[in-house]
Write a protein that holds these residues in place. Structure first.
Motif, PDB file in Angstrom:
ATOM      1  N   HIS A 190       0.823  -1.202   0.000  1.00  0.00           N
ATOM      2  CA  HIS A 190       0.000   0.000   0.000  1.00  0.00           C
ATOM      3  C   HIS A 190       0.862   1.258   0.000  1.00  0.00           C
ATOM      4  CE1 HIS A 190      -4.071  -1.600   1.505  1.00  0.00           C
ATOM      5  NE2 HIS A 190      -4.251  -1.009   0.358  1.00  0.00           N
ATOM      6  N   GLU A 191       1.840   1.235   0.874  1.00  0.00           N
ATOM      7  CA  GLU A 191       2.696   2.397   1.078  1.00  0.00           C
ATOM      8  C   GLU A 191       3.437   2.759  -0.211  1.00  0.00           C
ATOM      9  OE1 GLU A 191       4.397   1.953   5.037  1.00  0.00           O
ATOM     10  OE2 GLU A 191       6.224   2.839   4.236  1.00  0.00           O
ATOM     11  N   ILE A 192       3.961   1.738  -0.883  1.00  0.00           N
ATOM     12  CA  ILE A 192       4.744   1.994  -2.095  1.00  0.00           C
ATOM     13  C   ILE A 192       3.837   2.394  -3.245  1.00  0.00           C
ATOM     14  CG2 ILE A 192       6.350   0.973  -3.751  1.00  0.00           C
ATOM     15  CD1 ILE A 192       7.476  -0.728  -1.475  1.00  0.00           C
ATOM     16  N   SER A 193       2.666   1.771  -3.353  1.00  0.00           N
ATOM     17  CA  SER A 193       1.722   2.155  -4.404  1.00  0.00           C
ATOM     18  C   SER A 193       1.355   3.627  -4.270  1.00  0.00           C
ATOM     19  CB  SER A 193       0.441   1.310  -4.314  1.00  0.00           C
ATOM     20  OG  SER A 193       0.706  -0.050  -4.617  1.00  0.00           O
ATOM     21  N   ARG A 194       1.113   4.050  -3.046  1.00  0.00           N
ATOM     22  CA  ARG A 194       0.752   5.446  -2.806  1.00  0.00           C
ATOM     23  C   ARG A 194       1.913   6.385  -3.138  1.00  0.00           C
ATOM     24  NH1 ARG A 194      -3.276   6.505   1.190  1.00  0.00           N
ATOM     25  NH2 ARG A 194      -1.782   7.647   2.467  1.00  0.00           N
ATOM     26  N   LEU A 195       3.122   5.962  -2.778  1.00  0.00           N
ATOM     27  CA  LEU A 195       4.304   6.778  -3.062  1.00  0.00           C
ATOM     28  C   LEU A 195       4.488   6.976  -4.567  1.00  0.00           C
ATOM     29  CD1 LEU A 195       7.039   8.095  -2.264  1.00  0.00           C
ATOM     30  CD2 LEU A 195       8.036   5.797  -2.348  1.00  0.00           C
ATOM     31  N   ILE A 196       4.341   5.890  -5.329  1.00  0.00           N
ATOM     32  CA  ILE A 196       4.514   5.999  -6.785  1.00  0.00           C
ATOM     33  C   ILE A 196       3.456   6.941  -7.363  1.00  0.00           C
ATOM     34  CG2 ILE A 196       4.496   4.712  -8.966  1.00  0.00           C
ATOM     35  CD1 ILE A 196       5.386   2.213  -7.332  1.00  0.00           C
ATOM     36  N   GLY A 197       2.215   6.762  -6.931  1.00  0.00           N
ATOM     37  CA  GLY A 197       1.141   7.618  -7.426  1.00  0.00           C
ATOM     38  C   GLY A 197       1.405   9.094  -7.131  1.00  0.00           C
ATOM     39  N   ARG A 198       1.783   9.407  -5.904  1.00  0.00           N
ATOM     40  CA  ARG A 198       2.056  10.815  -5.550  1.00  0.00           C
ATOM     41  C   ARG A 198       3.218  11.371  -6.368  1.00  0.00           C
ATOM     42  NH1 ARG A 198       1.906   9.031  -0.125  1.00  0.00           N
ATOM     43  NH2 ARG A 198       4.144   9.391   0.019  1.00  0.00           N
ATOM     44  N   SER A 199       4.248  10.547  -6.542  1.00  0.00           N
ATOM     45  CA  SER A 199       5.435  11.014  -7.250  1.00  0.00           C
ATOM     46  C   SER A 199       5.113  11.403  -8.687  1.00  0.00           C
ATOM     47  CB  SER A 199       6.512   9.922  -7.233  1.00  0.00           C
ATOM     48  OG  SER A 199       6.901   9.655  -5.902  1.00  0.00           O
ATOM     49  N   LEU A 200       4.287  10.593  -9.344  1.00  0.00           N
ATOM     50  CA  LEU A 200       3.947  10.892 -10.734  1.00  0.00           C
ATOM     51  C   LEU A 200       2.989  12.077 -10.825  1.00  0.00           C
ATOM     52  CD1 LEU A 200       3.616   7.261 -12.041  1.00  0.00           C
ATOM     53  CD2 LEU A 200       5.492   8.837 -12.474  1.00  0.00           C
ATOM     54  N   ARG A 201       2.028  12.114  -9.900  1.00  0.00           N
ATOM     55  CA  ARG A 201       1.071  13.233  -9.943  1.00  0.00           C
ATOM     56  C   ARG A 201       1.780  14.575  -9.760  1.00  0.00           C
ATOM     57  NH1 ARG A 201      -2.139   9.391  -7.211  1.00  0.00           N
ATOM     58  NH2 ARG A 201      -1.630  10.234  -5.161  1.00  0.00           N
ATOM     59  N   ALA A 202       2.927  14.553  -9.066  1.00  0.00           N
ATOM     60  CA  ALA A 202       3.650  15.801  -8.813  1.00  0.00           C
ATOM     61  C   ALA A 202       4.167  16.441 -10.090  1.00  0.00           C
ATOM     62  CB  ALA A 202       4.811  15.547  -7.843  1.00  0.00           C
ATOM     63  N   VAL A 203       4.286  15.658 -11.166  1.00  0.00           N
ATOM     64  CA  VAL A 203       4.789  16.240 -12.418  1.00  0.00           C
ATOM     65  C   VAL A 203       3.723  16.287 -13.508  1.00  0.00           C
ATOM     66  CG1 VAL A 203       7.192  15.650 -11.924  1.00  0.00           C
ATOM     67  CG2 VAL A 203       5.769  14.023 -13.201  1.00  0.00           C
ATOM     68  N   VAL A 204       2.466  16.048 -13.130  1.00  0.00           N
ATOM     69  CA  VAL A 204       1.379  16.091 -14.110  1.00  0.00           C
ATOM     70  C   VAL A 204       0.448  17.265 -13.802  1.00  0.00           C
ATOM     71  CG1 VAL A 204      -0.625  14.861 -15.061  1.00  0.00           C
ATOM     72  CG2 VAL A 204       1.468  13.604 -14.541  1.00  0.00           C
ATOM     73  N   ASP A 205       0.132  18.020 -14.825  1.00  0.00           N
ATOM     74  CA  ASP A 205      -0.853  19.100 -14.724  1.00  0.00           C
ATOM     75  C   ASP A 205      -2.211  18.477 -15.044  1.00  0.00           C
ATOM     76  OD1 ASP A 205      -2.646  21.125 -15.304  1.00  0.00           O
ATOM     77  OD2 ASP A 205      -1.211  22.330 -16.420  1.00  0.00           O
ATOM     78  N   MET A 206      -3.025  18.283 -14.017  1.00  0.00           N
ATOM     79  CA  MET A 206      -4.273  17.529 -14.188  1.00  0.00           C
ATOM     80  C   MET A 206      -5.258  18.253 -15.110  1.00  0.00           C
ATOM     81  SD  MET A 206      -3.861  14.676 -12.702  1.00  0.00           S
ATOM     82  CE  MET A 206      -2.555  14.025 -11.628  1.00  0.00           C
ATOM     83  N   LYS A 207      -5.180  19.563 -15.132  1.00  0.00           N
ATOM     84  CA  LYS A 207      -6.034  20.332 -16.058  1.00  0.00           C
ATOM     85  C   LYS A 207      -5.629  20.042 -17.508  1.00  0.00           C
ATOM     86  CE  LYS A 207      -9.002  23.175 -14.038  1.00  0.00           C
ATOM     87  NZ  LYS A 207     -10.441  23.081 -14.378  1.00  0.00           N
ATOM     88  N   ALA A 208      -4.313  20.040 -17.739  1.00  0.00           N
ATOM     89  CA  ALA A 208      -3.837  19.781 -19.098  1.00  0.00           C
ATOM     90  C   ALA A 208      -4.119  18.336 -19.518  1.00  0.00           C
ATOM     91  CB  ALA A 208      -2.342  20.079 -19.192  1.00  0.00           C
ATOM     92  N   LEU A 209      -4.156  17.448 -18.564  1.00  0.00           N
ATOM     93  CA  LEU A 209      -4.462  16.046 -18.858  1.00  0.00           C
ATOM     94  C   LEU A 209      -5.908  15.898 -19.313  1.00  0.00           C
ATOM     95  CD1 LEU A 209      -3.869  12.998 -18.856  1.00  0.00           C
ATOM     96  CD2 LEU A 209      -4.139  12.997 -16.383  1.00  0.00           C
ATOM     97  N   GLY A 210      -6.778  16.806 -18.817  1.00  0.00           N
ATOM     98  CA  GLY A 210      -8.190  16.711 -19.179  1.00  0.00           C
ATOM     99  C   GLY A 210      -8.828  15.497 -18.547  1.00  0.00           C
ATOM    100  N   GLU A 211     -10.038  15.182 -18.921  1.00  0.00           N
ATOM    101  CA  GLU A 211     -10.752  14.082 -18.270  1.00  0.00           C
ATOM    102  C   GLU A 211     -10.288  12.728 -18.796  1.00  0.00           C
ATOM    103  OE1 GLU A 211     -14.886  14.629 -17.438  1.00  0.00           O
ATOM    104  OE2 GLU A 211     -14.466  16.476 -16.331  1.00  0.00           O
ATOM    105  N   ASN A 212      -9.073  12.392 -18.436  1.00  0.00           N
ATOM    106  CA  ASN A 212      -8.462  11.113 -18.790  1.00  0.00           C
ATOM    107  C   ASN A 212      -7.858  10.510 -17.540  1.00  0.00           C
ATOM    108  OD1 ASN A 212      -8.698  11.128 -21.788  1.00  0.00           O
ATOM    109  ND2 ASN A 212      -7.547  13.033 -21.557  1.00  0.00           N
ATOM    110  N   THR A 213      -7.798   9.200 -17.500  1.00  0.00           N
ATOM    111  CA  THR A 213      -7.255   8.500 -16.341  1.00  0.00           C
ATOM    112  C   THR A 213      -6.067   7.643 -16.772  1.00  0.00           C
ATOM    113  OG1 THR A 213      -9.469   8.334 -15.405  1.00  0.00           O
ATOM    114  CG2 THR A 213      -7.796   6.870 -14.475  1.00  0.00           C
ATOM    115  N   ILE A 214      -5.009   7.703 -16.003  1.00  0.00           N
ATOM    116  CA  ILE A 214      -3.865   6.834 -16.281  1.00  0.00           C
ATOM    117  C   ILE A 214      -3.585   5.985 -15.050  1.00  0.00           C
ATOM    118  CG2 ILE A 214      -1.397   6.749 -16.809  1.00  0.00           C
ATOM    119  CD1 ILE A 214      -1.846   9.250 -18.522  1.00  0.00           C
TER     120      ILE A 214
END
Lengths: 256, 256, 256, 256, 256, 256
Positions: free
Chosen positions: D97-121
């Motif tokens: 759990h801990e590592i999954s959350r860490l990876i997710g946070r790390s990637l989200r830190a470099v993604v502009d969610m507005k620019a991504l638009g309504e898409n899920t990765i």
């Protein structure tokens, strides 16, 4: 508003308020279990098996005492509309837990654990068809299965020849108040209409093991409670007589 | 070593190698389900119910097609020693999953989903007593329950009056090789001794729906496989005839 | 309608009906496991590892026998659209259970448990990329991993120097009928179109360990069954040769 | 006791304290995923896939923003001794759990969610072989998979032609103190000996996304913390360069 | 944009950036546990209990060492809107796991397991009311509960009279950057606005046990990291003094 | 053997057989919940919160009725020896289910769902410290929390200004027979010795909502049952008075 004395009132299926539904007990239904009974209260049918194991779980060992436990379950299509299986859902619901515990406590109340010795009996009550009163039918049938399993254990010498683990018999019946009228052994359509619903577990000597009264729609007063208990004690006495009759013959004769 | 032709050989219970055990089908056993059958293959007893629901799950809606699915389970004391309940363990075992899927596929093979329309049928097969062949008894009984549930749906106008959702009937039987001898419909004590065990699902027209052969103790050759298939096709034809007979009368007569 | 003889018919990827896809076996892929193989059947890639443990579970101890078991799983994005992880769902699906059991039975069929002695081998087959035939690739690769794990155990003296736990080799292949035509080793796009789908597990000597045929869309007759078995036996012989070749060199050479 | 300046000290595998292990990135490893990379840090191998879905979960819809999430898992025999599968245990452990959350946070830190638009990765990081640093390898490889999945989405017009959802790159590396000496990129045998262990996630511009330092055996002081951060920033810069190189060619060339 | 020096800036609740919220420690809150403390950081209230068991789990026995572990949980209505119970959901979420592990590691960092001997201490931290900083309050309160449980064990002779299992004290505090300004001990409304959030676990001697910094909204640079660490070390020193004061009196006096 | 009239008999803690333990109700304990009470029956302490949500679950919508439900749980170290958390075990035990259902039914018995309108109230009863009577304390405290949550809803206009959803108040108390003597409000050490144990839920008007009597050690007769009910009705009246007093002041005054 409550009349409490019209025991001549007639119900949908023609019973009076103090009548049980037709009760049948097919003792020894299972070829596999050490004790078993297929019991029906009207359309309600419950298969009760008692599994006798010589020995007790490790944490109980060495105390010279036995254990009796029970599990209750309904087949998914025992009811009018199909329920999801608890095994598929991956968890057991509160109602199932509650009834399993009630059955276990009810049977343990009539077993002398010292006399049982280090033996374990697991009771399974599986509802094949449900029409109200499944927990009371289960307790009543489970007693018969338990009695036969104990005799099986005696035959196998797991019980001392003179051991008397059964200190009493036990049966159960539901009672409820419908339109202000106390009634015995509610069928499903009656149960959903009841203002108050009570399950009463009574020993063959007429003592109470469990009294579980619930105000489904309206709280009840002491007079109503008394009327319900009177009905239940009467019904339980009839069930005790049926259990005694079922157990009176040899098991071989019962299965024939 | 394999003789393959001694069909006059006699088994423990007096059967020849190509005999089924006594089969009975109590059609309409349940008062609750839209279709039901209590089937027995010797001491194996399976309660099969078919629950008919008008409509399909959301993800299937709007395609004009129906769905048939199945769940299989054993009562904890259906077997010689008690098994833990899967609901108590909180998960379903591989064998249960495997058999549930097999039953579902077998029934779907004889249903025209277009003709069924947007209706769902859930088959429950609960083993009340197990003595080998529970999955084959379940499939054979489930077909009868399914047929009655479909007629119920027709009566309720959920099916068009002329719809023919059943394109064939389906039955199943086990075969196996014991001491080099192919045999039909193995009882439990035979099953545990079998070198090879095969479950065969056959339609009323004699076509195969499933052939699942497993070398329990020794791999098998093509000649043995052929001998097993011959036995299975014969046994299935007998079961088809029993299904037809059970369904021949009106349901009311069957339940009387 | 069924032609059954056009083996010159050409498939989407250019294969004839009796061709396997390109098969590669990277023996010793893992630095961690006692035996391993990364096998590919076309685009299907399965990592098979064999973990050797000296000793057996407590309930098996003292019988002088070993045990072989298997677990199969798919990575969530091994498939064209992502599947939820079974660990996240908290339960293992029926298909996973079914295939894990199939792999375990298939390998046990070629292991002499007495010769294995009190050792346990756990096979893990993880599908890294899926394009049909994952269970057959898994069995075929698992045999190679198993063989190396056994040699590792011999090197560690957990096996007697002369013990021959492998009594045969084992490989598996799928066959199916598409547009009435029996075909070998179905890719995913073929698999979804198949009327009938069969997985066949065959030993190096050409005996059957498992025959699992399923009518996905249309029941099949005896002639079709025979044609499928012929194709499968041929494909399995080719796989056996590839296994033999992979195991022919020293492991060090294989990993270089 | 701590020297902190002997960067010429040599490790078991011949590295200096400030060396990474050999790093390889096989971009586009998967034929199925929209983006993927098989990354290795020495013997540690992680398969990273990025699954692009047009649309977001219902509760996020209508806000014009996307979502990036991650799941990490280890194959049971990725490690030196086999671990039980979390799917078999029926629950996910705290470390996963801990590592999954860490990876997710790390990637989200470099993604502009507005620019991504309504898409899920959804990023999946499956450890095929583990030798320390699996979480840092996972983050570093996941960035490459993410970048390719975003370009896939642009090709499919799910992203606007000029959208720049990636606002920076991200990589991660472990550092630790062994025998008083700060070291970069610990292999498993080093990790278990470390007094202090830190995972540092750094963007391509050299900013910190996560700093997770843990005193495994002895609390650490500010000077040690500073030395670890210096090492980590240096290692991350090398990883950033490798990511850039991997992404520099066309994907087709990378897969060839 | 970052100022980093306005420590005179005033927050919503009137604190300066370097102020803790009011902290209270009700030592010995529980009549049942061997050690306990009800700690509050402002409106955040955490009940910490320490359960001392003589002996260790079987797999640890015979090594002369003890074990300390922790579990964290939030009451469903500790928060502003009700959360579902993890017991009802049937699984523990990643955040809960992560914090339980953090608390356990933080306490183990100040315990000499040899001096503890073969004894086990389980710390439970249950959040009764949450307003940010629950994990840091939990660690700080847990230390007090742990200290009392150890003295209880000494009184019971489970610890040697001269054993010194506590090698240091431990406390924790959160820090974060809001609008470019580093701040100490974030309340919930501050936490959700923070660009960067860091939890720092510090021993009584001022050494770091854990540094967990996360860029929630914007990556941070080295200067910001340094400013946060400075604030945290200062706050932790104040917490250490409060722990010392709470433990200074006799437990009987503390409970009076 | 049963005396039934010695109400001057003195108990371990100095109470007479018809005395409650000291009862305190800290109304408005929580800053987060719409209604709350920390109730103690002697050393038993239960935190009761009521969460008010405007709206009902989808399957209830559009009927103009509300819903009240409850969840009960014990902190792991609320008891004398630590219990495993149900969240960690991954399933809720039968006792927890049973009590949660009892609390929910008891509160619903005094709520007019029509007058509540389409609003949902979830009651959480978390036992912080347990010394017998946790379920009865929970019901008694939950009523106070419920009453405040309803007033909160009225303040927010989710309830009509004149709506009277509370049709009565409700309180609960345990009674039992120890050494043949009926007693009120059993502490834990009394509870384990009781031959018979009964939980009685009574409305402010003195009507019964639940009567749950269980023969723990010996079945009971009608005279004993009557004596227990008399004691319970008396105890419940005292609790009703305490609830009324707690609710008499303004909530602001209560929290001051």
């Amino acid at each position: 508003m409550t009349t409490l004395n019209s025991s001549d009132l007639v119900r949908v299926d023609g019973r009076s308020v103090s009548d049980l539904r037709p009760v049948t007990i097919e003792r020894g239904w299972s070829d596999q279990a050490e004790g078993s009974a297929l019991i029906s209260f009207g359309r309600t049918k419950v298969l009760c098996t008692a599994s006798f194991t010589n020995g007790v779980p490790r944490w109980m060992a060495g105390k010279g005492k036995g254990w009796v436990t029970a599990e209750y379950s309904m087949l998914p299509r025992s009811t009018n509309s199909r329920m999801d299986r608890e095994s598929v859902k991956g968890k057991i619901g509160g109602r199932t837990h509650e009834i399993s515990r009630l059955i276990g406590r009810s049977l343990r109340a009539v077993v002398d654990m010292k006399a049982l010795g280090e033996n374990t009996i697991v009771i399974d009550c599986d509802v094949l068809q449900a029409d109200g009163g499944t927990r009371t039918a289960a307790i009543t049938g489970a007693y018969v299965a338990l009695a036969d399993a104990l005799e099986w254990g005696r035959g196998k010498k797991f019980l001392a020849q003179k051991a008397q683990p059964l200190i009493d018999s036990v049966a159960a019946v539901s009672v409820g108040i419908i339109d202000g009228e106390p009634m015995l052994d509610l069928a499903y359509t009656e149960d959903v209409r009841a203002e108050t619903d009570m399950n009463v577990v009574v020993t063959g000597r007429g003592l109470f093991v469990e009294v579980q009264g619930t105000a489904e729609a309206a709280p009840f007063d002491r007079r109503e409670l008394d009327a319900l208990l009177d009905l239940a004690v009467g019904g339980a006495a009839t069930l005790t007589a049926l259990q005694t009759a079922a157990l009176a013959t040899s098991l071989e004769a019962a299965r024939a």
